[in-house]
Design an enzyme around this catalytic site. Sequence first.
Site, mmCIF file in Angstrom:
data_model
loop_
_atom_site.group_PDB
_atom_site.id
_atom_site.type_symbol
_atom_site.label_atom_id
_atom_site.label_comp_id
_atom_site.label_asym_id
_atom_site.label_seq_id
_atom_site.Cartn_x
_atom_site.Cartn_y
_atom_site.Cartn_z
ATOM 1 N N ARG A 55 43.540 66.267 34.045
ATOM 2 C CA ARG A 55 43.518 67.619 34.605
ATOM 3 C C ARG A 55 42.088 68.004 34.972
ATOM 4 O O ARG A 55 41.181 67.895 34.164
ATOM 5 C CB ARG A 55 44.072 68.619 33.590
ATOM 6 C CG ARG A 55 44.065 70.053 34.076
ATOM 7 C CD ARG A 55 45.442 70.583 34.268
ATOM 8 N NE ARG A 55 45.432 71.879 34.915
ATOM 9 C CZ ARG A 55 45.994 72.969 34.419
ATOM 10 N NH1 ARG A 55 46.624 72.900 33.267
ATOM 11 N NH2 ARG A 55 45.959 74.103 35.082
ATOM 12 N N ARG A 66 49.822 69.885 38.781
ATOM 13 C CA ARG A 66 48.833 69.488 37.792
ATOM 14 C C ARG A 66 49.457 68.418 36.915
ATOM 15 O O ARG A 66 50.678 68.292 36.839
ATOM 16 C CB ARG A 66 48.319 70.668 36.973
ATOM 17 C CG ARG A 66 49.290 71.286 35.976
ATOM 18 C CD ARG A 66 50.327 72.199 36.585
ATOM 19 N NE ARG A 66 49.763 73.367 37.227
ATOM 20 C CZ ARG A 66 49.486 74.507 36.572
ATOM 21 N NH1 ARG A 66 49.726 74.595 35.293
ATOM 22 N NH2 ARG A 66 49.018 75.521 37.209
HETATM 23 P P1 ATP Z 1 49.470 80.651 33.639
HETATM 24 O O1 ATP Z 1 48.469 81.203 32.614
HETATM 25 O O2 ATP Z 1 49.998 81.697 34.567
HETATM 26 O O3 ATP Z 1 50.541 79.821 33.003
HETATM 27 P P2 ATP Z 1 48.005 78.280 34.322
HETATM 28 O O4 ATP Z 1 48.497 77.764 33.009
HETATM 29 O O5 ATP Z 1 48.269 77.480 35.536
HETATM 30 O O6 ATP Z 1 48.595 79.740 34.581
HETATM 31 P P3 ATP Z 1 45.353 77.538 33.840
HETATM 32 O O7 ATP Z 1 44.531 77.197 35.058
HETATM 33 O O8 ATP Z 1 45.905 76.401 33.039
HETATM 34 O O9 ATP Z 1 46.471 78.558 34.256
HETATM 35 O O10 ATP Z 1 44.497 78.401 32.833
HETATM 36 C C1 ATP Z 1 43.596 79.401 33.268
HETATM 37 C C2 ATP Z 1 42.913 79.989 32.052
HETATM 38 O O11 ATP Z 1 43.822 80.760 31.267
HETATM 39 C C3 ATP Z 1 42.355 78.988 31.076
HETATM 40 O O12 ATP Z 1 41.045 78.661 31.406
HETATM 41 C C4 ATP Z 1 42.453 79.682 29.702
HETATM 42 O O13 ATP Z 1 41.184 79.980 29.181
HETATM 43 C C5 ATP Z 1 43.176 80.966 30.026
HETATM 44 N N1 ATP Z 1 44.201 81.411 29.060
HETATM 45 C C6 ATP Z 1 44.363 82.715 28.684
HETATM 46 N N2 ATP Z 1 45.362 82.844 27.811
HETATM 47 C C7 ATP Z 1 45.870 81.589 27.609
HETATM 48 C C8 ATP Z 1 46.938 81.085 26.791
HETATM 49 N N3 ATP Z 1 47.683 81.901 26.019
HETATM 50 N N4 ATP Z 1 47.182 79.752 26.821
HETATM 51 C C9 ATP Z 1 46.443 78.931 27.607
HETATM 52 N N5 ATP Z 1 45.409 79.348 28.403
HETATM 53 C C10 ATP Z 1 45.117 80.665 28.406
HETATM 54 CA CA CA Z 2 50.752 77.709 32.388
HETATM 55 CA CA CA Z 3 47.414 76.725 31.299
#
Ligand code: ATP
Ligand code: CA
Ligand code: CA
Length: 134
Positions: A55, A66
């Site tokens: 990733r 992803r």
């Molecule tokens: P979504 O959060 O809508 O599922 P995503 O998983 O695709 O979207 P990512 O790019 O994986 O989004 O994560 C973006 C940011 O979200 C990470 O850098 C992380 O710090 C933050 N984040 C905030 N809350 C959480 C959580 N509960 N679990 C995982 N990541 C989190």
């Molecule tokens: Ca997610």
């Molecule tokens: Ca995530």
Amino acid sequence: MTQAALLARSSDYVTPPWGDLEQAPFINACVEIDTPLDPHALLFVLQKIEAKFGRDRAKELRWGPRTLDLDLIAYDDVSIQKPELTLPHPRLFERAFVLVPLAEISPDRAIGGRSVASALAGLSTDGIERLTDD
Ligand code: ATP
Ligand code: CA
Ligand code: CA
């Protein structure tokens, strides 16, 4: 090596992609673990595992394809409102692809005052299919 005990693991589910992009379906699953790590330390470990699976957030579109996405859905009754970590997960109740596997392992669990099973009852589960071993 971080110690963590696996308490429950859902089946894997094929789920339609989320967001506006044309992309392949996802596989989603939930696990429940017991860990000595605090939520931030646990998220750090999850992000290291994501990186091991190739990733690279710098090369992705939001909600696009992803290799692996590991989110923290809830941690005990902890509430955190920070961009880098929000608990419970802020979009949990909009997502059947989260609630279907979560309801398999933890239907009676209350998150933010709502039970997983009752939250799922209000969502469409169209297109979500449980994968079986056979
Ligand atoms: P979504 O959060 O809508 O599922 P995503 O998983 O695709 O979207 P990512 O790019 O994986 O989004 O994560 C973006 C940011 O979200 C990470 O850098 C992380 O710090 C933050 N984040 C905030 N809350 C959480 C959580 N509960 N679990 C995982 N990541 C989190
Ligand atoms: Ca997610
Ligand atoms: Ca995530």
